[in-house]
Design a protein around this motif. Structure first.
Motif, PDB file in Angstrom:
ATOM      1  N   UNK A 210      -0.125  -4.196  -3.920  1.00  0.00           N
ATOM      2  CA  UNK A 210      -0.798  -4.577  -2.683  1.00  0.00           C
ATOM      3  C   UNK A 210      -1.902  -3.560  -2.424  1.00  0.00           C
ATOM      4  N   UNK A 211      -3.132  -4.018  -2.339  1.00  0.00           N
ATOM      5  CA  UNK A 211      -4.274  -3.146  -2.069  1.00  0.00           C
ATOM      6  C   UNK A 211      -4.669  -3.323  -0.603  1.00  0.00           C
ATOM      7  N   UNK A 212      -4.705  -2.207   0.128  1.00  0.00           N
ATOM      8  CA  UNK A 212      -4.989  -2.252   1.556  1.00  0.00           C
ATOM      9  C   UNK A 212      -6.454  -1.931   1.835  1.00  0.00           C
ATOM     10  N   UNK A 213      -6.922  -2.337   2.996  1.00  0.00           N
ATOM     11  CA  UNK A 213      -8.322  -2.149   3.367  1.00  0.00           C
ATOM     12  C   UNK A 213      -8.690  -0.681   3.547  1.00  0.00           C
ATOM     13  N   UNK A 214      -7.692   0.186   3.790  1.00  0.00           N
ATOM     14  CA  UNK A 214      -7.976   1.612   3.961  1.00  0.00           C
ATOM     15  C   UNK A 214      -8.031   2.360   2.639  1.00  0.00           C
ATOM     16  N   UNK A 215      -7.912   1.633   1.515  1.00  0.00           N
ATOM     17  CA  UNK A 215      -8.015   2.252   0.198  1.00  0.00           C
ATOM     18  C   UNK A 215      -6.682   2.595  -0.434  1.00  0.00           C
ATOM     19  N   UNK A 216      -5.600   2.501   0.292  1.00  0.00           N
ATOM     20  CA  UNK A 216      -4.282   2.802  -0.262  1.00  0.00           C
ATOM     21  C   UNK A 216      -3.716   1.561  -0.955  1.00  0.00           C
ATOM     22  N   UNK A 217      -2.653   1.771  -1.722  1.00  0.00           N
ATOM     23  CA  UNK A 217      -2.000   0.652  -2.381  1.00  0.00           C
ATOM     24  C   UNK A 217      -0.516   0.937  -2.536  1.00  0.00           C
ATOM     25  N   UNK A 218       0.244  -0.101  -2.761  1.00  0.00           N
ATOM     26  CA  UNK A 218       1.686   0.027  -2.932  1.00  0.00           C
ATOM     27  C   UNK A 218       2.138  -0.995  -3.966  1.00  0.00           C
ATOM     28  N   UNK A 219       3.179  -0.671  -4.699  1.00  0.00           N
ATOM     29  CA  UNK A 219       3.681  -1.580  -5.729  1.00  0.00           C
ATOM     30  C   UNK A 219       5.140  -1.918  -5.465  1.00  0.00           C
ATOM     31  N   UNK A 220       5.526  -3.097  -5.869  1.00  0.00           N
ATOM     32  CA  UNK A 220       6.910  -3.553  -5.698  1.00  0.00           C
ATOM     33  C   UNK A 220       7.059  -4.874  -6.439  1.00  0.00           C
ATOM     34  N   UNK A 221       8.296  -5.309  -6.608  1.00  0.00           N
ATOM     35  CA  UNK A 221       8.547  -6.631  -7.158  1.00  0.00           C
ATOM     36  C   UNK A 221       8.371  -7.628  -6.017  1.00  0.00           C
ATOM     37  N   UNK A 222       7.534  -8.652  -6.252  1.00  0.00           N
ATOM     38  CA  UNK A 222       7.186  -9.579  -5.182  1.00  0.00           C
ATOM     39  C   UNK A 222       7.265 -11.028  -5.637  1.00  0.00           C
ATOM     40  N   UNK A 223       7.231 -11.910  -4.658  1.00  0.00           N
ATOM     41  CA  UNK A 223       7.163 -13.347  -4.905  1.00  0.00           C
ATOM     42  C   UNK A 223       6.598 -14.005  -3.663  1.00  0.00           C
ATOM     43  N   UNK A 224       5.921 -15.120  -3.860  1.00  0.00           N
ATOM     44  CA  UNK A 224       5.356 -15.858  -2.723  1.00  0.00           C
ATOM     45  C   UNK A 224       6.247 -17.049  -2.406  1.00  0.00           C
ATOM     46  N   UNK A 225       6.583 -17.219  -1.119  1.00  0.00           N
ATOM     47  CA  UNK A 225       7.377 -18.364  -0.704  1.00  0.00           C
ATOM     48  C   UNK A 225       6.507 -19.416  -0.047  1.00  0.00           C
ATOM     49  N   UNK A 226       6.502 -20.602  -0.618  1.00  0.00           N
ATOM     50  CA  UNK A 226       5.707 -21.706  -0.075  1.00  0.00           C
ATOM     51  C   UNK A 226       6.309 -22.225   1.226  1.00  0.00           C
ATOM     52  N   UNK A 227       7.590 -21.963   1.423  1.00  0.00           N
ATOM     53  CA  UNK A 227       8.274 -22.488   2.600  1.00  0.00           C
ATOM     54  C   UNK A 227       7.809 -21.804   3.877  1.00  0.00           C
ATOM     55  N   UNK A 228       7.671 -20.464   3.828  1.00  0.00           N
ATOM     56  CA  UNK A 228       7.276 -19.709   5.018  1.00  0.00           C
ATOM     57  C   UNK A 228       5.882 -19.110   4.913  1.00  0.00           C
TER      58      UNK A 228
END
Length: 233
Positions: free
Chosen positions: A53-71
């Motif tokens: 995840x790249x943030x607008x302030x220049x920082x970033x974070x990593x993790x295992x992710x998935x997108x849910x179409x339901x929510x």
């Protein structure tokens, strides 16, 4: 009488089509919001995948992710092994997940074509097509209106797939398309949004739309329109 019979015939035909169409799911009152949907229908990826995840302030974070179409949420697994949803989404610049790029614009959209100056994105979502409130004598009243299941969430930090509803809802699987510019501003595909986003090329886009019948919900038409607009830059 003929008009009444015609109306009844159309209504029955529509109801039959609705019942047979796999893109419609009805969740009864007292049921869980994820009932009737498989994991493949709810999640974009078959399993949680490492992303950043790249943030607008220049920082970033990593993790295992998935997108849910339901929510319409981006979920991640924290260090404790809990599944949570990303919060403060307006601070996100973009998300790199697997081979995809997601942006947040009042919901998550996934880039499907990009020439830097012009972007094409899509959102696959389960939208609420109908809400039926229980009435007396086992009857129900219907309220037509399309919205996101995200409306039914109870908080912004925890996944609520198992939220139990007190009214019947009909879900409809939809795909929405978006155009974006070089500054990553996005609009829902349509004449008004296109003219606002690419105002300097409005005349050329207007001519294209006059000469070509464009269905803004049809991927083939949208891809051809994207190719045309891309050539203008």
């Amino acid at each position: 009488m003929k008009r009444l019979l015609l109306f009844i015939f159309i209504f029955i035909s529509y109801a039959g089509l609705l019942a047979q169409d796999s893109t419609y799911i009805t969740i009864k009152s007292g049921g869980r919001v994820d009932e009737g949907l498989t994991s493949a229908e709810i999640y974009h990826y078959p399993q949680f995948t490492k992303g950043e995840v790249f943030f607008k302030d220049g920082t970033k974070a990593s993790a295992k992710m998935n997108y849910t179409r339901l929510f319409d949420q981006m979920l991640f697994i924290d260090r404790k092994g809990d599944t949570l949803a990303l919060a403060n989404e307006t601070t996100i610049k973009f998300i790199a997940l697997d081979q995809d790029t997601f942006y947040y614009d009042e919901g998550y959209i996934r880039i499907i074509a990009d020439n830097h100056s012009v972007k094409l994105a899509e959102k696959q979502i389960w939208a609420v097509a109908d809400i039926r409130k229980p009435g007396p004598h086992n009857t129900s009243t219907s309220t037509i209106g399309v919205t996101s299941v995200r409306t039914f969430r109870q908080g912004n930090d925890v996944v609520r797939n198992h939220l139990t509803l007190d009214e019947d809802i009909v879900l409809r699987k939809e795909i929405w398309y978006y155009f974006g510019d070089e500054y990553n501003d996005f609009v829902r595909a349509g004449k008004k949004g296109l003219f606002e986003l690419f105002n300097k090329k409005q005349r050329s886009i207007e001519n294209y739309l006059k000469e070509n019948k464009v269905n803004f919900d049809k991927k083939e038409d949208i891809e051809k329109l994207f190719q045309f607009v891309s050539k203008l830059y």
